[in-house]
Design an enzyme around this catalytic site. Structure first.
Site, PDB file in Angstrom:
ATOM      1  N   ARG A 164       0.828  -1.227   0.000  1.00  0.00           N
ATOM      2  CA  ARG A 164       0.000   0.000   0.000  1.00  0.00           C
ATOM      3  C   ARG A 164       0.859   1.273   0.000  1.00  0.00           C
ATOM      4  NH1 ARG A 164      -2.634  -3.999  -0.518  1.00  0.00           N
ATOM      5  NH2 ARG A 164      -4.502  -4.585   0.648  1.00  0.00           N
ATOM      6  N   SER A 236     -11.067   0.470   3.745  1.00  0.00           N
ATOM      7  CA  SER A 236     -10.299   0.210   4.972  1.00  0.00           C
ATOM      8  C   SER A 236      -9.677   1.519   5.433  1.00  0.00           C
ATOM      9  CB  SER A 236      -9.170  -0.779   4.700  1.00  0.00           C
ATOM     10  OG  SER A 236      -9.704  -1.953   4.166  1.00  0.00           O
ATOM     11  N   GLU A 330      -5.038   4.963   6.202  1.00  0.00           N
ATOM     12  CA  GLU A 330      -4.779   4.777   4.774  1.00  0.00           C
ATOM     13  C   GLU A 330      -5.190   5.987   3.927  1.00  0.00           C
ATOM     14  OE1 GLU A 330      -5.260   0.679   2.974  1.00  0.00           O
ATOM     15  OE2 GLU A 330      -6.703   1.813   1.802  1.00  0.00           O
TER      16      GLU A 330
END
Ligand code: FAD
Ligand code: NAP
Length: 335
Positions: A164, A236, A330
């Site tokens: 990520r 998320s 995130e």
């Protein structure tokens, strides 16, 4: 150039934050982009690049110029018996690209079906799902520097992809607009069903074709994840922490049945499990709550970006106090 002032961004972010952009414009060609960059530089306006708004938390007033690149072109660069190399405009809807690639018999993106957003954002956080990361099929990322308007291209290696992560979140954070991505896709069907729900379906129904696998992914995602149209969310909210092997040993001594996925650099522990164990599913922090079924997802019902970040901060702190693990958020913050 059509630059608008005081633009409502509520429909431009999946958290449904009722924010306003000081200025906003959409462009679909590199020439138009360069004109806008020159104008922003002359007017001293910082540029904020927005894709589909599915991974951002917006402040109430987003200062400067919000810029969305809408070019959704698709160009075949080369083809041989085994692979195709395709250049895709950053403005194409990600899921549409996944499904159109599969319909053409180009394989590799099936596990990444049904991820919201646009193609241009995919390299930014090296999107991943069900054991596949987009870095495995990206060959080249092209874009424009936001300070000079100069064009650049970066090879896969130069993008510094990690879990990520990429150079676009670090050295090039807020410095570039990605205009297209080159994908190398296989003509040979291959499928990865290593994640439990897909493995289970493969056991029940036999090994899928890539298109069937994409449909399974869509089915599982629809059943597990809230749709932002109904319950505004950014997917998320926290990244899964990767902790050291020693930290993991200590954690397992303190807590029973900690789920874990060993990686090269440490042990990945699902952040959703850590949050769930504290009984946070369904818990509200003002207008923001932890989703009832999926502890990693924060639902925003009428709150501001600040409300979302405040809720996230309380969750991070609670996880840290209990487990000694610092979880990272995130979505990117736009101010
Ligand atoms: P935005 O949210 O608009 O932007 C995200 C960041 O990328 C910002 O910093 C922005 O400045 C930058 N950016 C966007 N476009 C460009 C560009 N052209 N050039 C330079 N910078 C750019 N993510 C996953 O990895 N896996 C998943 O499975 C997943 N599932 C999700 C499910 C749901 C329901 C939701 C709401 C989100 C999910 N996400 C997932 C997160 C998100 O969809 C992805 O990160 C997606 O790639 C974001 O795309 P976007 O166009 O909406 O980007
Ligand atoms: P899940 O299958 O319930 O799994 C929970 C967590 O365990 C996931 O975060 C996943 O890590 C990890 N995991 C599960 N099986 C694994 C395996 N075989 N090997 C390594 N790690 C494993 O997760 P979910 O919430 O339903 O999501 C399914 C997939 O979609 C995941 O890959 C997830 O990342 C992705 N997704 C991402 C977002 C986002 O916004 N980023 C939103 C929704 C879904 P990973 O997350 O590292 O895969």
């Amino acid at each position: 150039m059509n630059i608008q002032q005081n633009v409502a961004l509520k429909t431009f972010n999946t958290l449904g934050v009722n924010a306003f952009a000081e200025y906003m414009t959409q462009v679909s060609s590199i020439d138009a982009l360069k004109e806008v960059i020159e104008y922003a530089s002359d007017s001293n306006l910082p540029i904020k690049v927005l894709g589909g708004g599915s991974n951002v938390v917006l402040a109430n007033e987003v200062s400067g110029l919000v810029l969305q690149y809408t070019n959704d072109s698709l160009e075949m660069l080369s083809e041989d018996e085994e692979y195709v190399l395709v250049r895709v405009g950053a403005g194409l809807n990600w899921h549409e690209w996944v499904m159109s690639s599969l319909s053409k018999g180009w394989f590799g993106l099936q596990n990444l079906a049904y991820i919201p957003g646009l193609v241009g954002a995919a390299p930014v956080q090296n999107i991943g799902a069900y054991g596949v990361e987009v870095k495995s099929v990206i060959r080249l990322v092209r874009g424009v520097m936001l300070d000079t308007g100069e064009e650049f291209e970066l090879s896969n290696e130069a993008c510094q992809f990690a879990y990520r992560e990429s150079i676009f979140k670090h050295e090039l954070n807020e410095k570039v607009l990605i205009t297209s991505v080159d994908f190398r896709l296989s003509k040979t069907p291959q499928v990865d069903v290593s994640y439990a729900p897909l493995d289970q379906m493969a056991k029940e129904q036999g090994m899928p074709t890539p298109l069937t696998l994409a449909n399974w992914v869509i089915e599982v995602r629809k059943s597990k994840l809230p749709s932002p149209d109904i319950l505004p969310n950014a997917g998320s909210f926290f990244k899964n922490p990767v902790i050291t092997f020693q930290q993991f040993d200590r954690l397992s001594e303190q807590f029973d049945h900690v789920p874990s996925y060993p990686q090269k650099e440490g042990v990945k522990v699902p952040a959703g499990w850590l949050i769930d164990q504290m009984g946070f599913k369904g818990k509200s922090f003002g207008p923001v709550s932890v989703h009832k079924q999926q502890a990693l997802v924060l639902i925003n019902e009428g709150g501001s970006g600040e409300d979302v970040l405040a809720a996230a901060q309380q969750i991070k702190q609670a996880v840290f106090d209990r487990y000694g693990i610092a979880i990272e958020q995130e979505p990117r913050i736009f101010q």
